[in-house]
Design an enzyme around this catalytic site. Structure first.
Site, PDB file in Angstrom:
ATOM      1  CG  ASP A 238       0.182  -1.907  -6.396  1.00 47.95           C
ATOM      2  OD1 ASP A 238       1.061  -1.155  -5.917  1.00 47.95           O
ATOM      3  OD2 ASP A 238       0.028  -3.086  -6.033  1.00 47.95           O
TER       4      ASP A 238
ATOM      5  CD  GLU B 165      -3.493  -2.658   1.850  1.00 51.49           C
ATOM      6  OE1 GLU B 165      -2.886  -3.732   1.981  1.00 51.49           O
ATOM      7  OE2 GLU B 165      -2.946  -1.606   1.511  1.00 51.49           O
TER       8      GLU B 165
ATOM      9  CG  ASP C 137       3.393  -2.553   0.209  1.00 56.02           C
ATOM     10  OD1 ASP C 137       2.265  -2.092  -0.050  1.00 56.02           O
ATOM     11  OD2 ASP C 137       4.000  -3.343  -0.552  1.00 56.02           O
TER      12      ASP C 137
HETATM   13  O1  MIG Z   1       2.513  -7.595  -3.490  1.00 54.99           O
HETATM   14  O2  MIG Z   1       6.752  -4.581  -2.367  1.00 54.99           O
HETATM   15  O3  MIG Z   1       1.903  -1.315  -3.573  1.00 54.99           O
HETATM   16  O4  MIG Z   1       4.419  -0.330  -4.298  1.00 54.99           O
HETATM   17  O5  MIG Z   1       6.388  -2.224  -4.990  1.00 54.99           O
HETATM   18  C1  MIG Z   1       3.066  -6.394  -3.949  1.00 54.99           C
HETATM   19  C2  MIG Z   1       6.342  -4.811  -3.676  1.00 54.99           C
HETATM   20  C3  MIG Z   1       3.756  -5.691  -2.819  1.00 54.99           C
HETATM   21  C4  MIG Z   1       2.810  -3.521  -3.348  1.00 54.99           C
HETATM   22  C5  MIG Z   1       3.087  -2.042  -3.322  1.00 54.99           C
HETATM   23  C6  MIG Z   1       4.149  -1.712  -4.327  1.00 54.99           C
HETATM   24  C7  MIG Z   1       5.411  -2.498  -4.013  1.00 54.99           C
HETATM   25  C8  MIG Z   1       5.102  -3.995  -4.017  1.00 54.99           C
HETATM   26  N1  MIG Z   1       4.035  -4.281  -3.059  1.00 54.99           N
END
Ligand code: MIG
Length: 766
Positions: free
Chosen positions: A457, A389, A386
């Site tokens: 998201d 980016e 995650d």
């Molecule tokens: O700042 O890990 O897209 O799927 O549940 C949010 C928490 C961070 C973004 C991800 C999402 C995940 C969430 N993350």
């Protein structure tokens, strides 16, 4: 601002089979990669020439003819005519039909560091592709930016999102071409949005005008060529194709186990559970919370005993905290991204102040890969990447931060891909011949070699569900076959109707994963009342029935790059109706199933059936295609249609993919007027042994002219888990008339719809 437009050619040379063309402004180089792929790179400075995406080398020969006006490369399938005064690149079919031409006035040009290519726009030209991009299937009249971004609460119009796939396919006059702009800087695509219908253009903040042109005719062939160039996925772990349940977050091992037990108690099939960020100790990557996940091994052993796999999240940010293993090692070995003076870059994310691994370096990727033993040791075999980016609170990472030998703006769009690569290569080594499941949020072209993606998201409303389908379909054009969305919608609470509807669409999504944001209501199948639970359960069961078909579909993706979820623009490219906004979300799931997404508030829907004949899956009713029909769409029955002649292998309902089931492979054939062949594929579902020939592959031919169905001899050394094949005929109007096993006739009876799977050749007459 200094503006330069490519001028007249001054010299032309063949340097080791690279065509080198010089003008005052720049140097252009041309390579032939295959008869249908030509690369052009126009550059003002001789810099490095690296690609994160491309894995092929140019062909060893280049042949061209040169006259005073032009240089012509003709591969036999594709013709590039290079105009010399001024230097312009124009592509044609071998029969001299124009595929794509530079705008003759502006062609390739620079404004400051911006590099841009203006190309002619044909009156009927359509554009599809660009991966994870909002908007319509036909991108004509739209413009886009590639700049991988963390965009919670994005809308069905937001741009950019998380991923960059600078690859599109142009369609006009019955012709097809593809163009991959391999440049990781912030890039721009404009499909005639702002040029008075004259030009399309694309460009980037820096780097070269470096593109690969695809001249194959047919969208599927272009996808095949693009994925030849940038790579294809490997076979995914079979378990990752089952139902996946996620949430931000299950807060303890006890809670995850409770969820697992509930699935088994309710007899709702499922294979995968997730731990989101709260399993860690203060969000420190590669740690476990000592109280809530006190004994990870014992916890995961229990999950395994129930037939579950656990996927855990990892973010790139490493907490600044002396004494924390990954921090100490990263500091000692200089593994973190730095400013030009060597100072480590710091930004705040979940753990607080963090450094960011420099995934552009091989030594860093190796180190990162090895760190996964903290997760694989106790038994994790799925790795969710995650925030790559990369995301930091505030979002803007200073331009002066260095990744490898690059500055952030040059390669930001590839950071997520490099993290996924590190995760995949590392865990593949540790897992010792078992297939890891890697899921990444940020990506660049070529990521399919390492990882699946999800679309980030999304939100719990209908327009987002439909957008998600378009994103999945568009990613499929861009080489990403292994994709999913947060089913139910990440932000906000879905209504029960939306949850049920979205789950039914999830059956036909390459990754079937339910996920929800912190603070939203629980989403698990039993949270919606008994009646809805029953529908959700039935739909999940059908996903499991379909797994033999889905797995064979992944084999096709692995072989040809064709995705599981296919916009109708792949098979019905010249049918205007498939681009109609009303029908543009429809898709084929695999070769033979047409799925029409329907909003949760609508219970009948207009469905466009392309040419041919179609059967409604739920009722068997037959329809003539080439027109729209009004279809019933109760929550219990998403409109799904089967193409006449289709061959779809299914199995009985199992609770998870480790279960053997009843050993019967059910071969469903729907009658049609045209012959069809289906390639059935199976392997152990977990290891790489298939790469050494340990697989089971068998062709099934349906021939309405000869009135036969033939199962051919098996290829590969894997023993199928199905001991019997059961033929189920749909729409034939009568039963089997003759049957031959290994060439020997047997008396046809009702029993002969079931055959032992070890029979080499089965011939059915109907
Ligand atoms: O700042 O890990 O897209 O799927 O549940 C949010 C928490 C961070 C973004 C991800 C999402 C995940 C969430 N993350």
């Amino acid at each position: 601002m200094q503006t330069e437009i490519l001028g007249n050619v001054q010299s032309v040379n063949n340097q080791h089979n690279v065509l080198v063309i010089k003008t005052i402004e720049a140097e252009a180089r041309v390579w032939v990669y295959s008869p249908t792929i030509i690369r052009v790179s126009v550059s003002r400075q001789k810099g490095r020439d690296t690609s994160f995406a491309v894995i092929q080398n140019p062909a060893p020969q280049i042949a061209y003819t040169e006259s005073r006006e032009e240089i012509v490369l003709n591969t036999g399938s594709l013709k590039l005519r290079i105009n010399k005064s001024p230097l312009r690149f124009n592509f044609y079919t071998a029969n001299d039909e124009a595929l794509s031409e530079d705008d003759q006035r502006f062609g390739v040009n620079w404004q400051g560091e911006w590099v841009i290519n203006y190309r002619k726009l044909y009156p009927d030209e359509k554009f599809i592709g660009l991966g994870e991009k909002t908007g319509n299937l036909d991108r004509r009249g739209s413009s886009y930016v590639n700049w991988n971004s963390d965009v919670p609460n994005h809308t069905p119009e937001s741009d950019p999102l998380y991923q960059t796939f600078p690859f599109f396919i142009g369609l006009h006059g019955g012709l097809t071409y593809g163009l991959f702009f391999d440049n990781t800087h912030k890039s721009y695509f404009d499909f005639g949005a702002t040029t008075d219908e004259q030009m399309s253009w694309f460009g980037a903040d820096g780097g070269d005008m470096n593109y690969y042109f695809f001249g194959a005719q047919g969208v599927a062939k272009i996808i095949e060529d693009y994925t030849w160039l940038t790579g294809r996925m490997e076979m995914p772990p079979l378990w990752s194709l089952g139902y996946q349940q996620c949430r931000w977050s299950y807060m303890s091992a006890a809670e995850v186990l409770d969820i697992a037990e509930t699935f088994r108690r309710e007899k709702i099939p499922a294979d995968v559970l997730y731990c989101d960020i709260d399993y860690m100790d203060e969000y420190k990557i590669f740690t476990w919370n000592k109280e809530t996940f006190a004994d990870p091994k014992a916890f995961i052993d229990k999950l395994k005993a129930m037939g579950f796999h656990l996927v855990t999240i990892v973010d790139p940010g490493i907490k600044v905290e002396p004494g924390y293993k990954e921090y100490d090692e990263g500091i000692a070995e200089n593994y973190f991204a730095v400013y030009p003076n060597g100072e480590k870059y710091v930004a705040s994310v979940w753990p607080g102040r963090c450094h960011f691994p420099d995934f552009f370096r091989e030594d860093v990727r190796e180190w990162w890969g090895k760190a996964f033993t903290a997760l694989t040791g106790p038994g994790v075999d799925g790795f969710w990447n995650d925030m790559n980016e990369p995301a930091a609170w505030g979002h803007n990472i200073p331009w002066l931060v260095k990744f490898g030998d690059y500055y952030m703006p040059e390669v930001r769009n590839a950071y997520g891909m490099q993290m996924a690569k590190a995760t995949y290569e590392g865990t593949k080594k540790i897992l010792n011949n078992l297939r890891p499941f890697v899921l990444t949020r940020a990506a660049y072209s070529g990521t399919q070699r390492y990882s699946a993606v999800w679309t980030g998201d999304n939100s719990a409303y209908d327009a987002h569900m439909l957008l998600g389908q378009r994103l999945v379909n568009s990613l499929g054009i861009s080489g990403m076959a292994f994709t999913g969305v947060d089913i139910g919608g990440f932000s906000l609470d879905p209504t029960p109707e939306l949850m049920v509807r979205w789950n039914s669409l999830g059956v036909y999504t390459p990754i079937f994963r339910n996920h929800a944001m912190q603070g939203t209501r629980y989403r698990e199948p039993w949270c919606w009342g008994k009646e809805n639970e029953a529908i959700i359960k039935k739909d999940i069961e059908f996903r499991y029935r379909l797994l033999p078909y889905i797995y064979s579909g992944y084999y096709q993706a692995q072989q040809t790059g064709l995705p599981l979820s296919r916009t109708l623009a792949i098979d019905y490219t010249n049918d205007e109706d498939v681009f109609d906004e009303k029908y543009q979300n429809q898709f084929l799931f695999g070769d033979a199933m047409l799925v029409a997404p329907v909003e949760s508030t609508r219970f009948t829907e207009d469905v466009y059936l392309p040419e041919g004949e179609w059967y409604r899956l739920s009722t068997g009713e037959k329809f003539e295609g080439g027109k729209a029909i009004r279809a019933d769409a109760p929550l219990t029955d998403l409109p799904v249609f089967i193409k006449a002649g289709a061959i779809i292998p299914m199995q009985n309902v199992i609770q998870n993919t480790r279960e053997k089931g009843d050993g019967v492979l059910e071969l469903n054939v729907w009658y049609g007027d045209t012959a069809n062949t289906f390639t059935y594929y199976e392997d152990d579902g977990i290891s790489y042994n298939y790469q050494k020939g340990v697989y089971y592959k068998r062709k099934v031919h349906f021939d309405p002219a000869k009135k036969t169905i033939r199962l051919t001899e098996v290829e590969g050394s894997f023993a199928s888990k199905y001991t019997q094949v059961k033929l189920v005929l749909h729409g034939f109007g009568h039963n089997i008339k003759t049957a031959k096993v290994n060439g020997m006739s047997i008396a046809p009876s009702a029993n002969t719809t079931v055959f032992n799977n070890d029979i080499k050749i089965i011939d059915i007459g109907f």
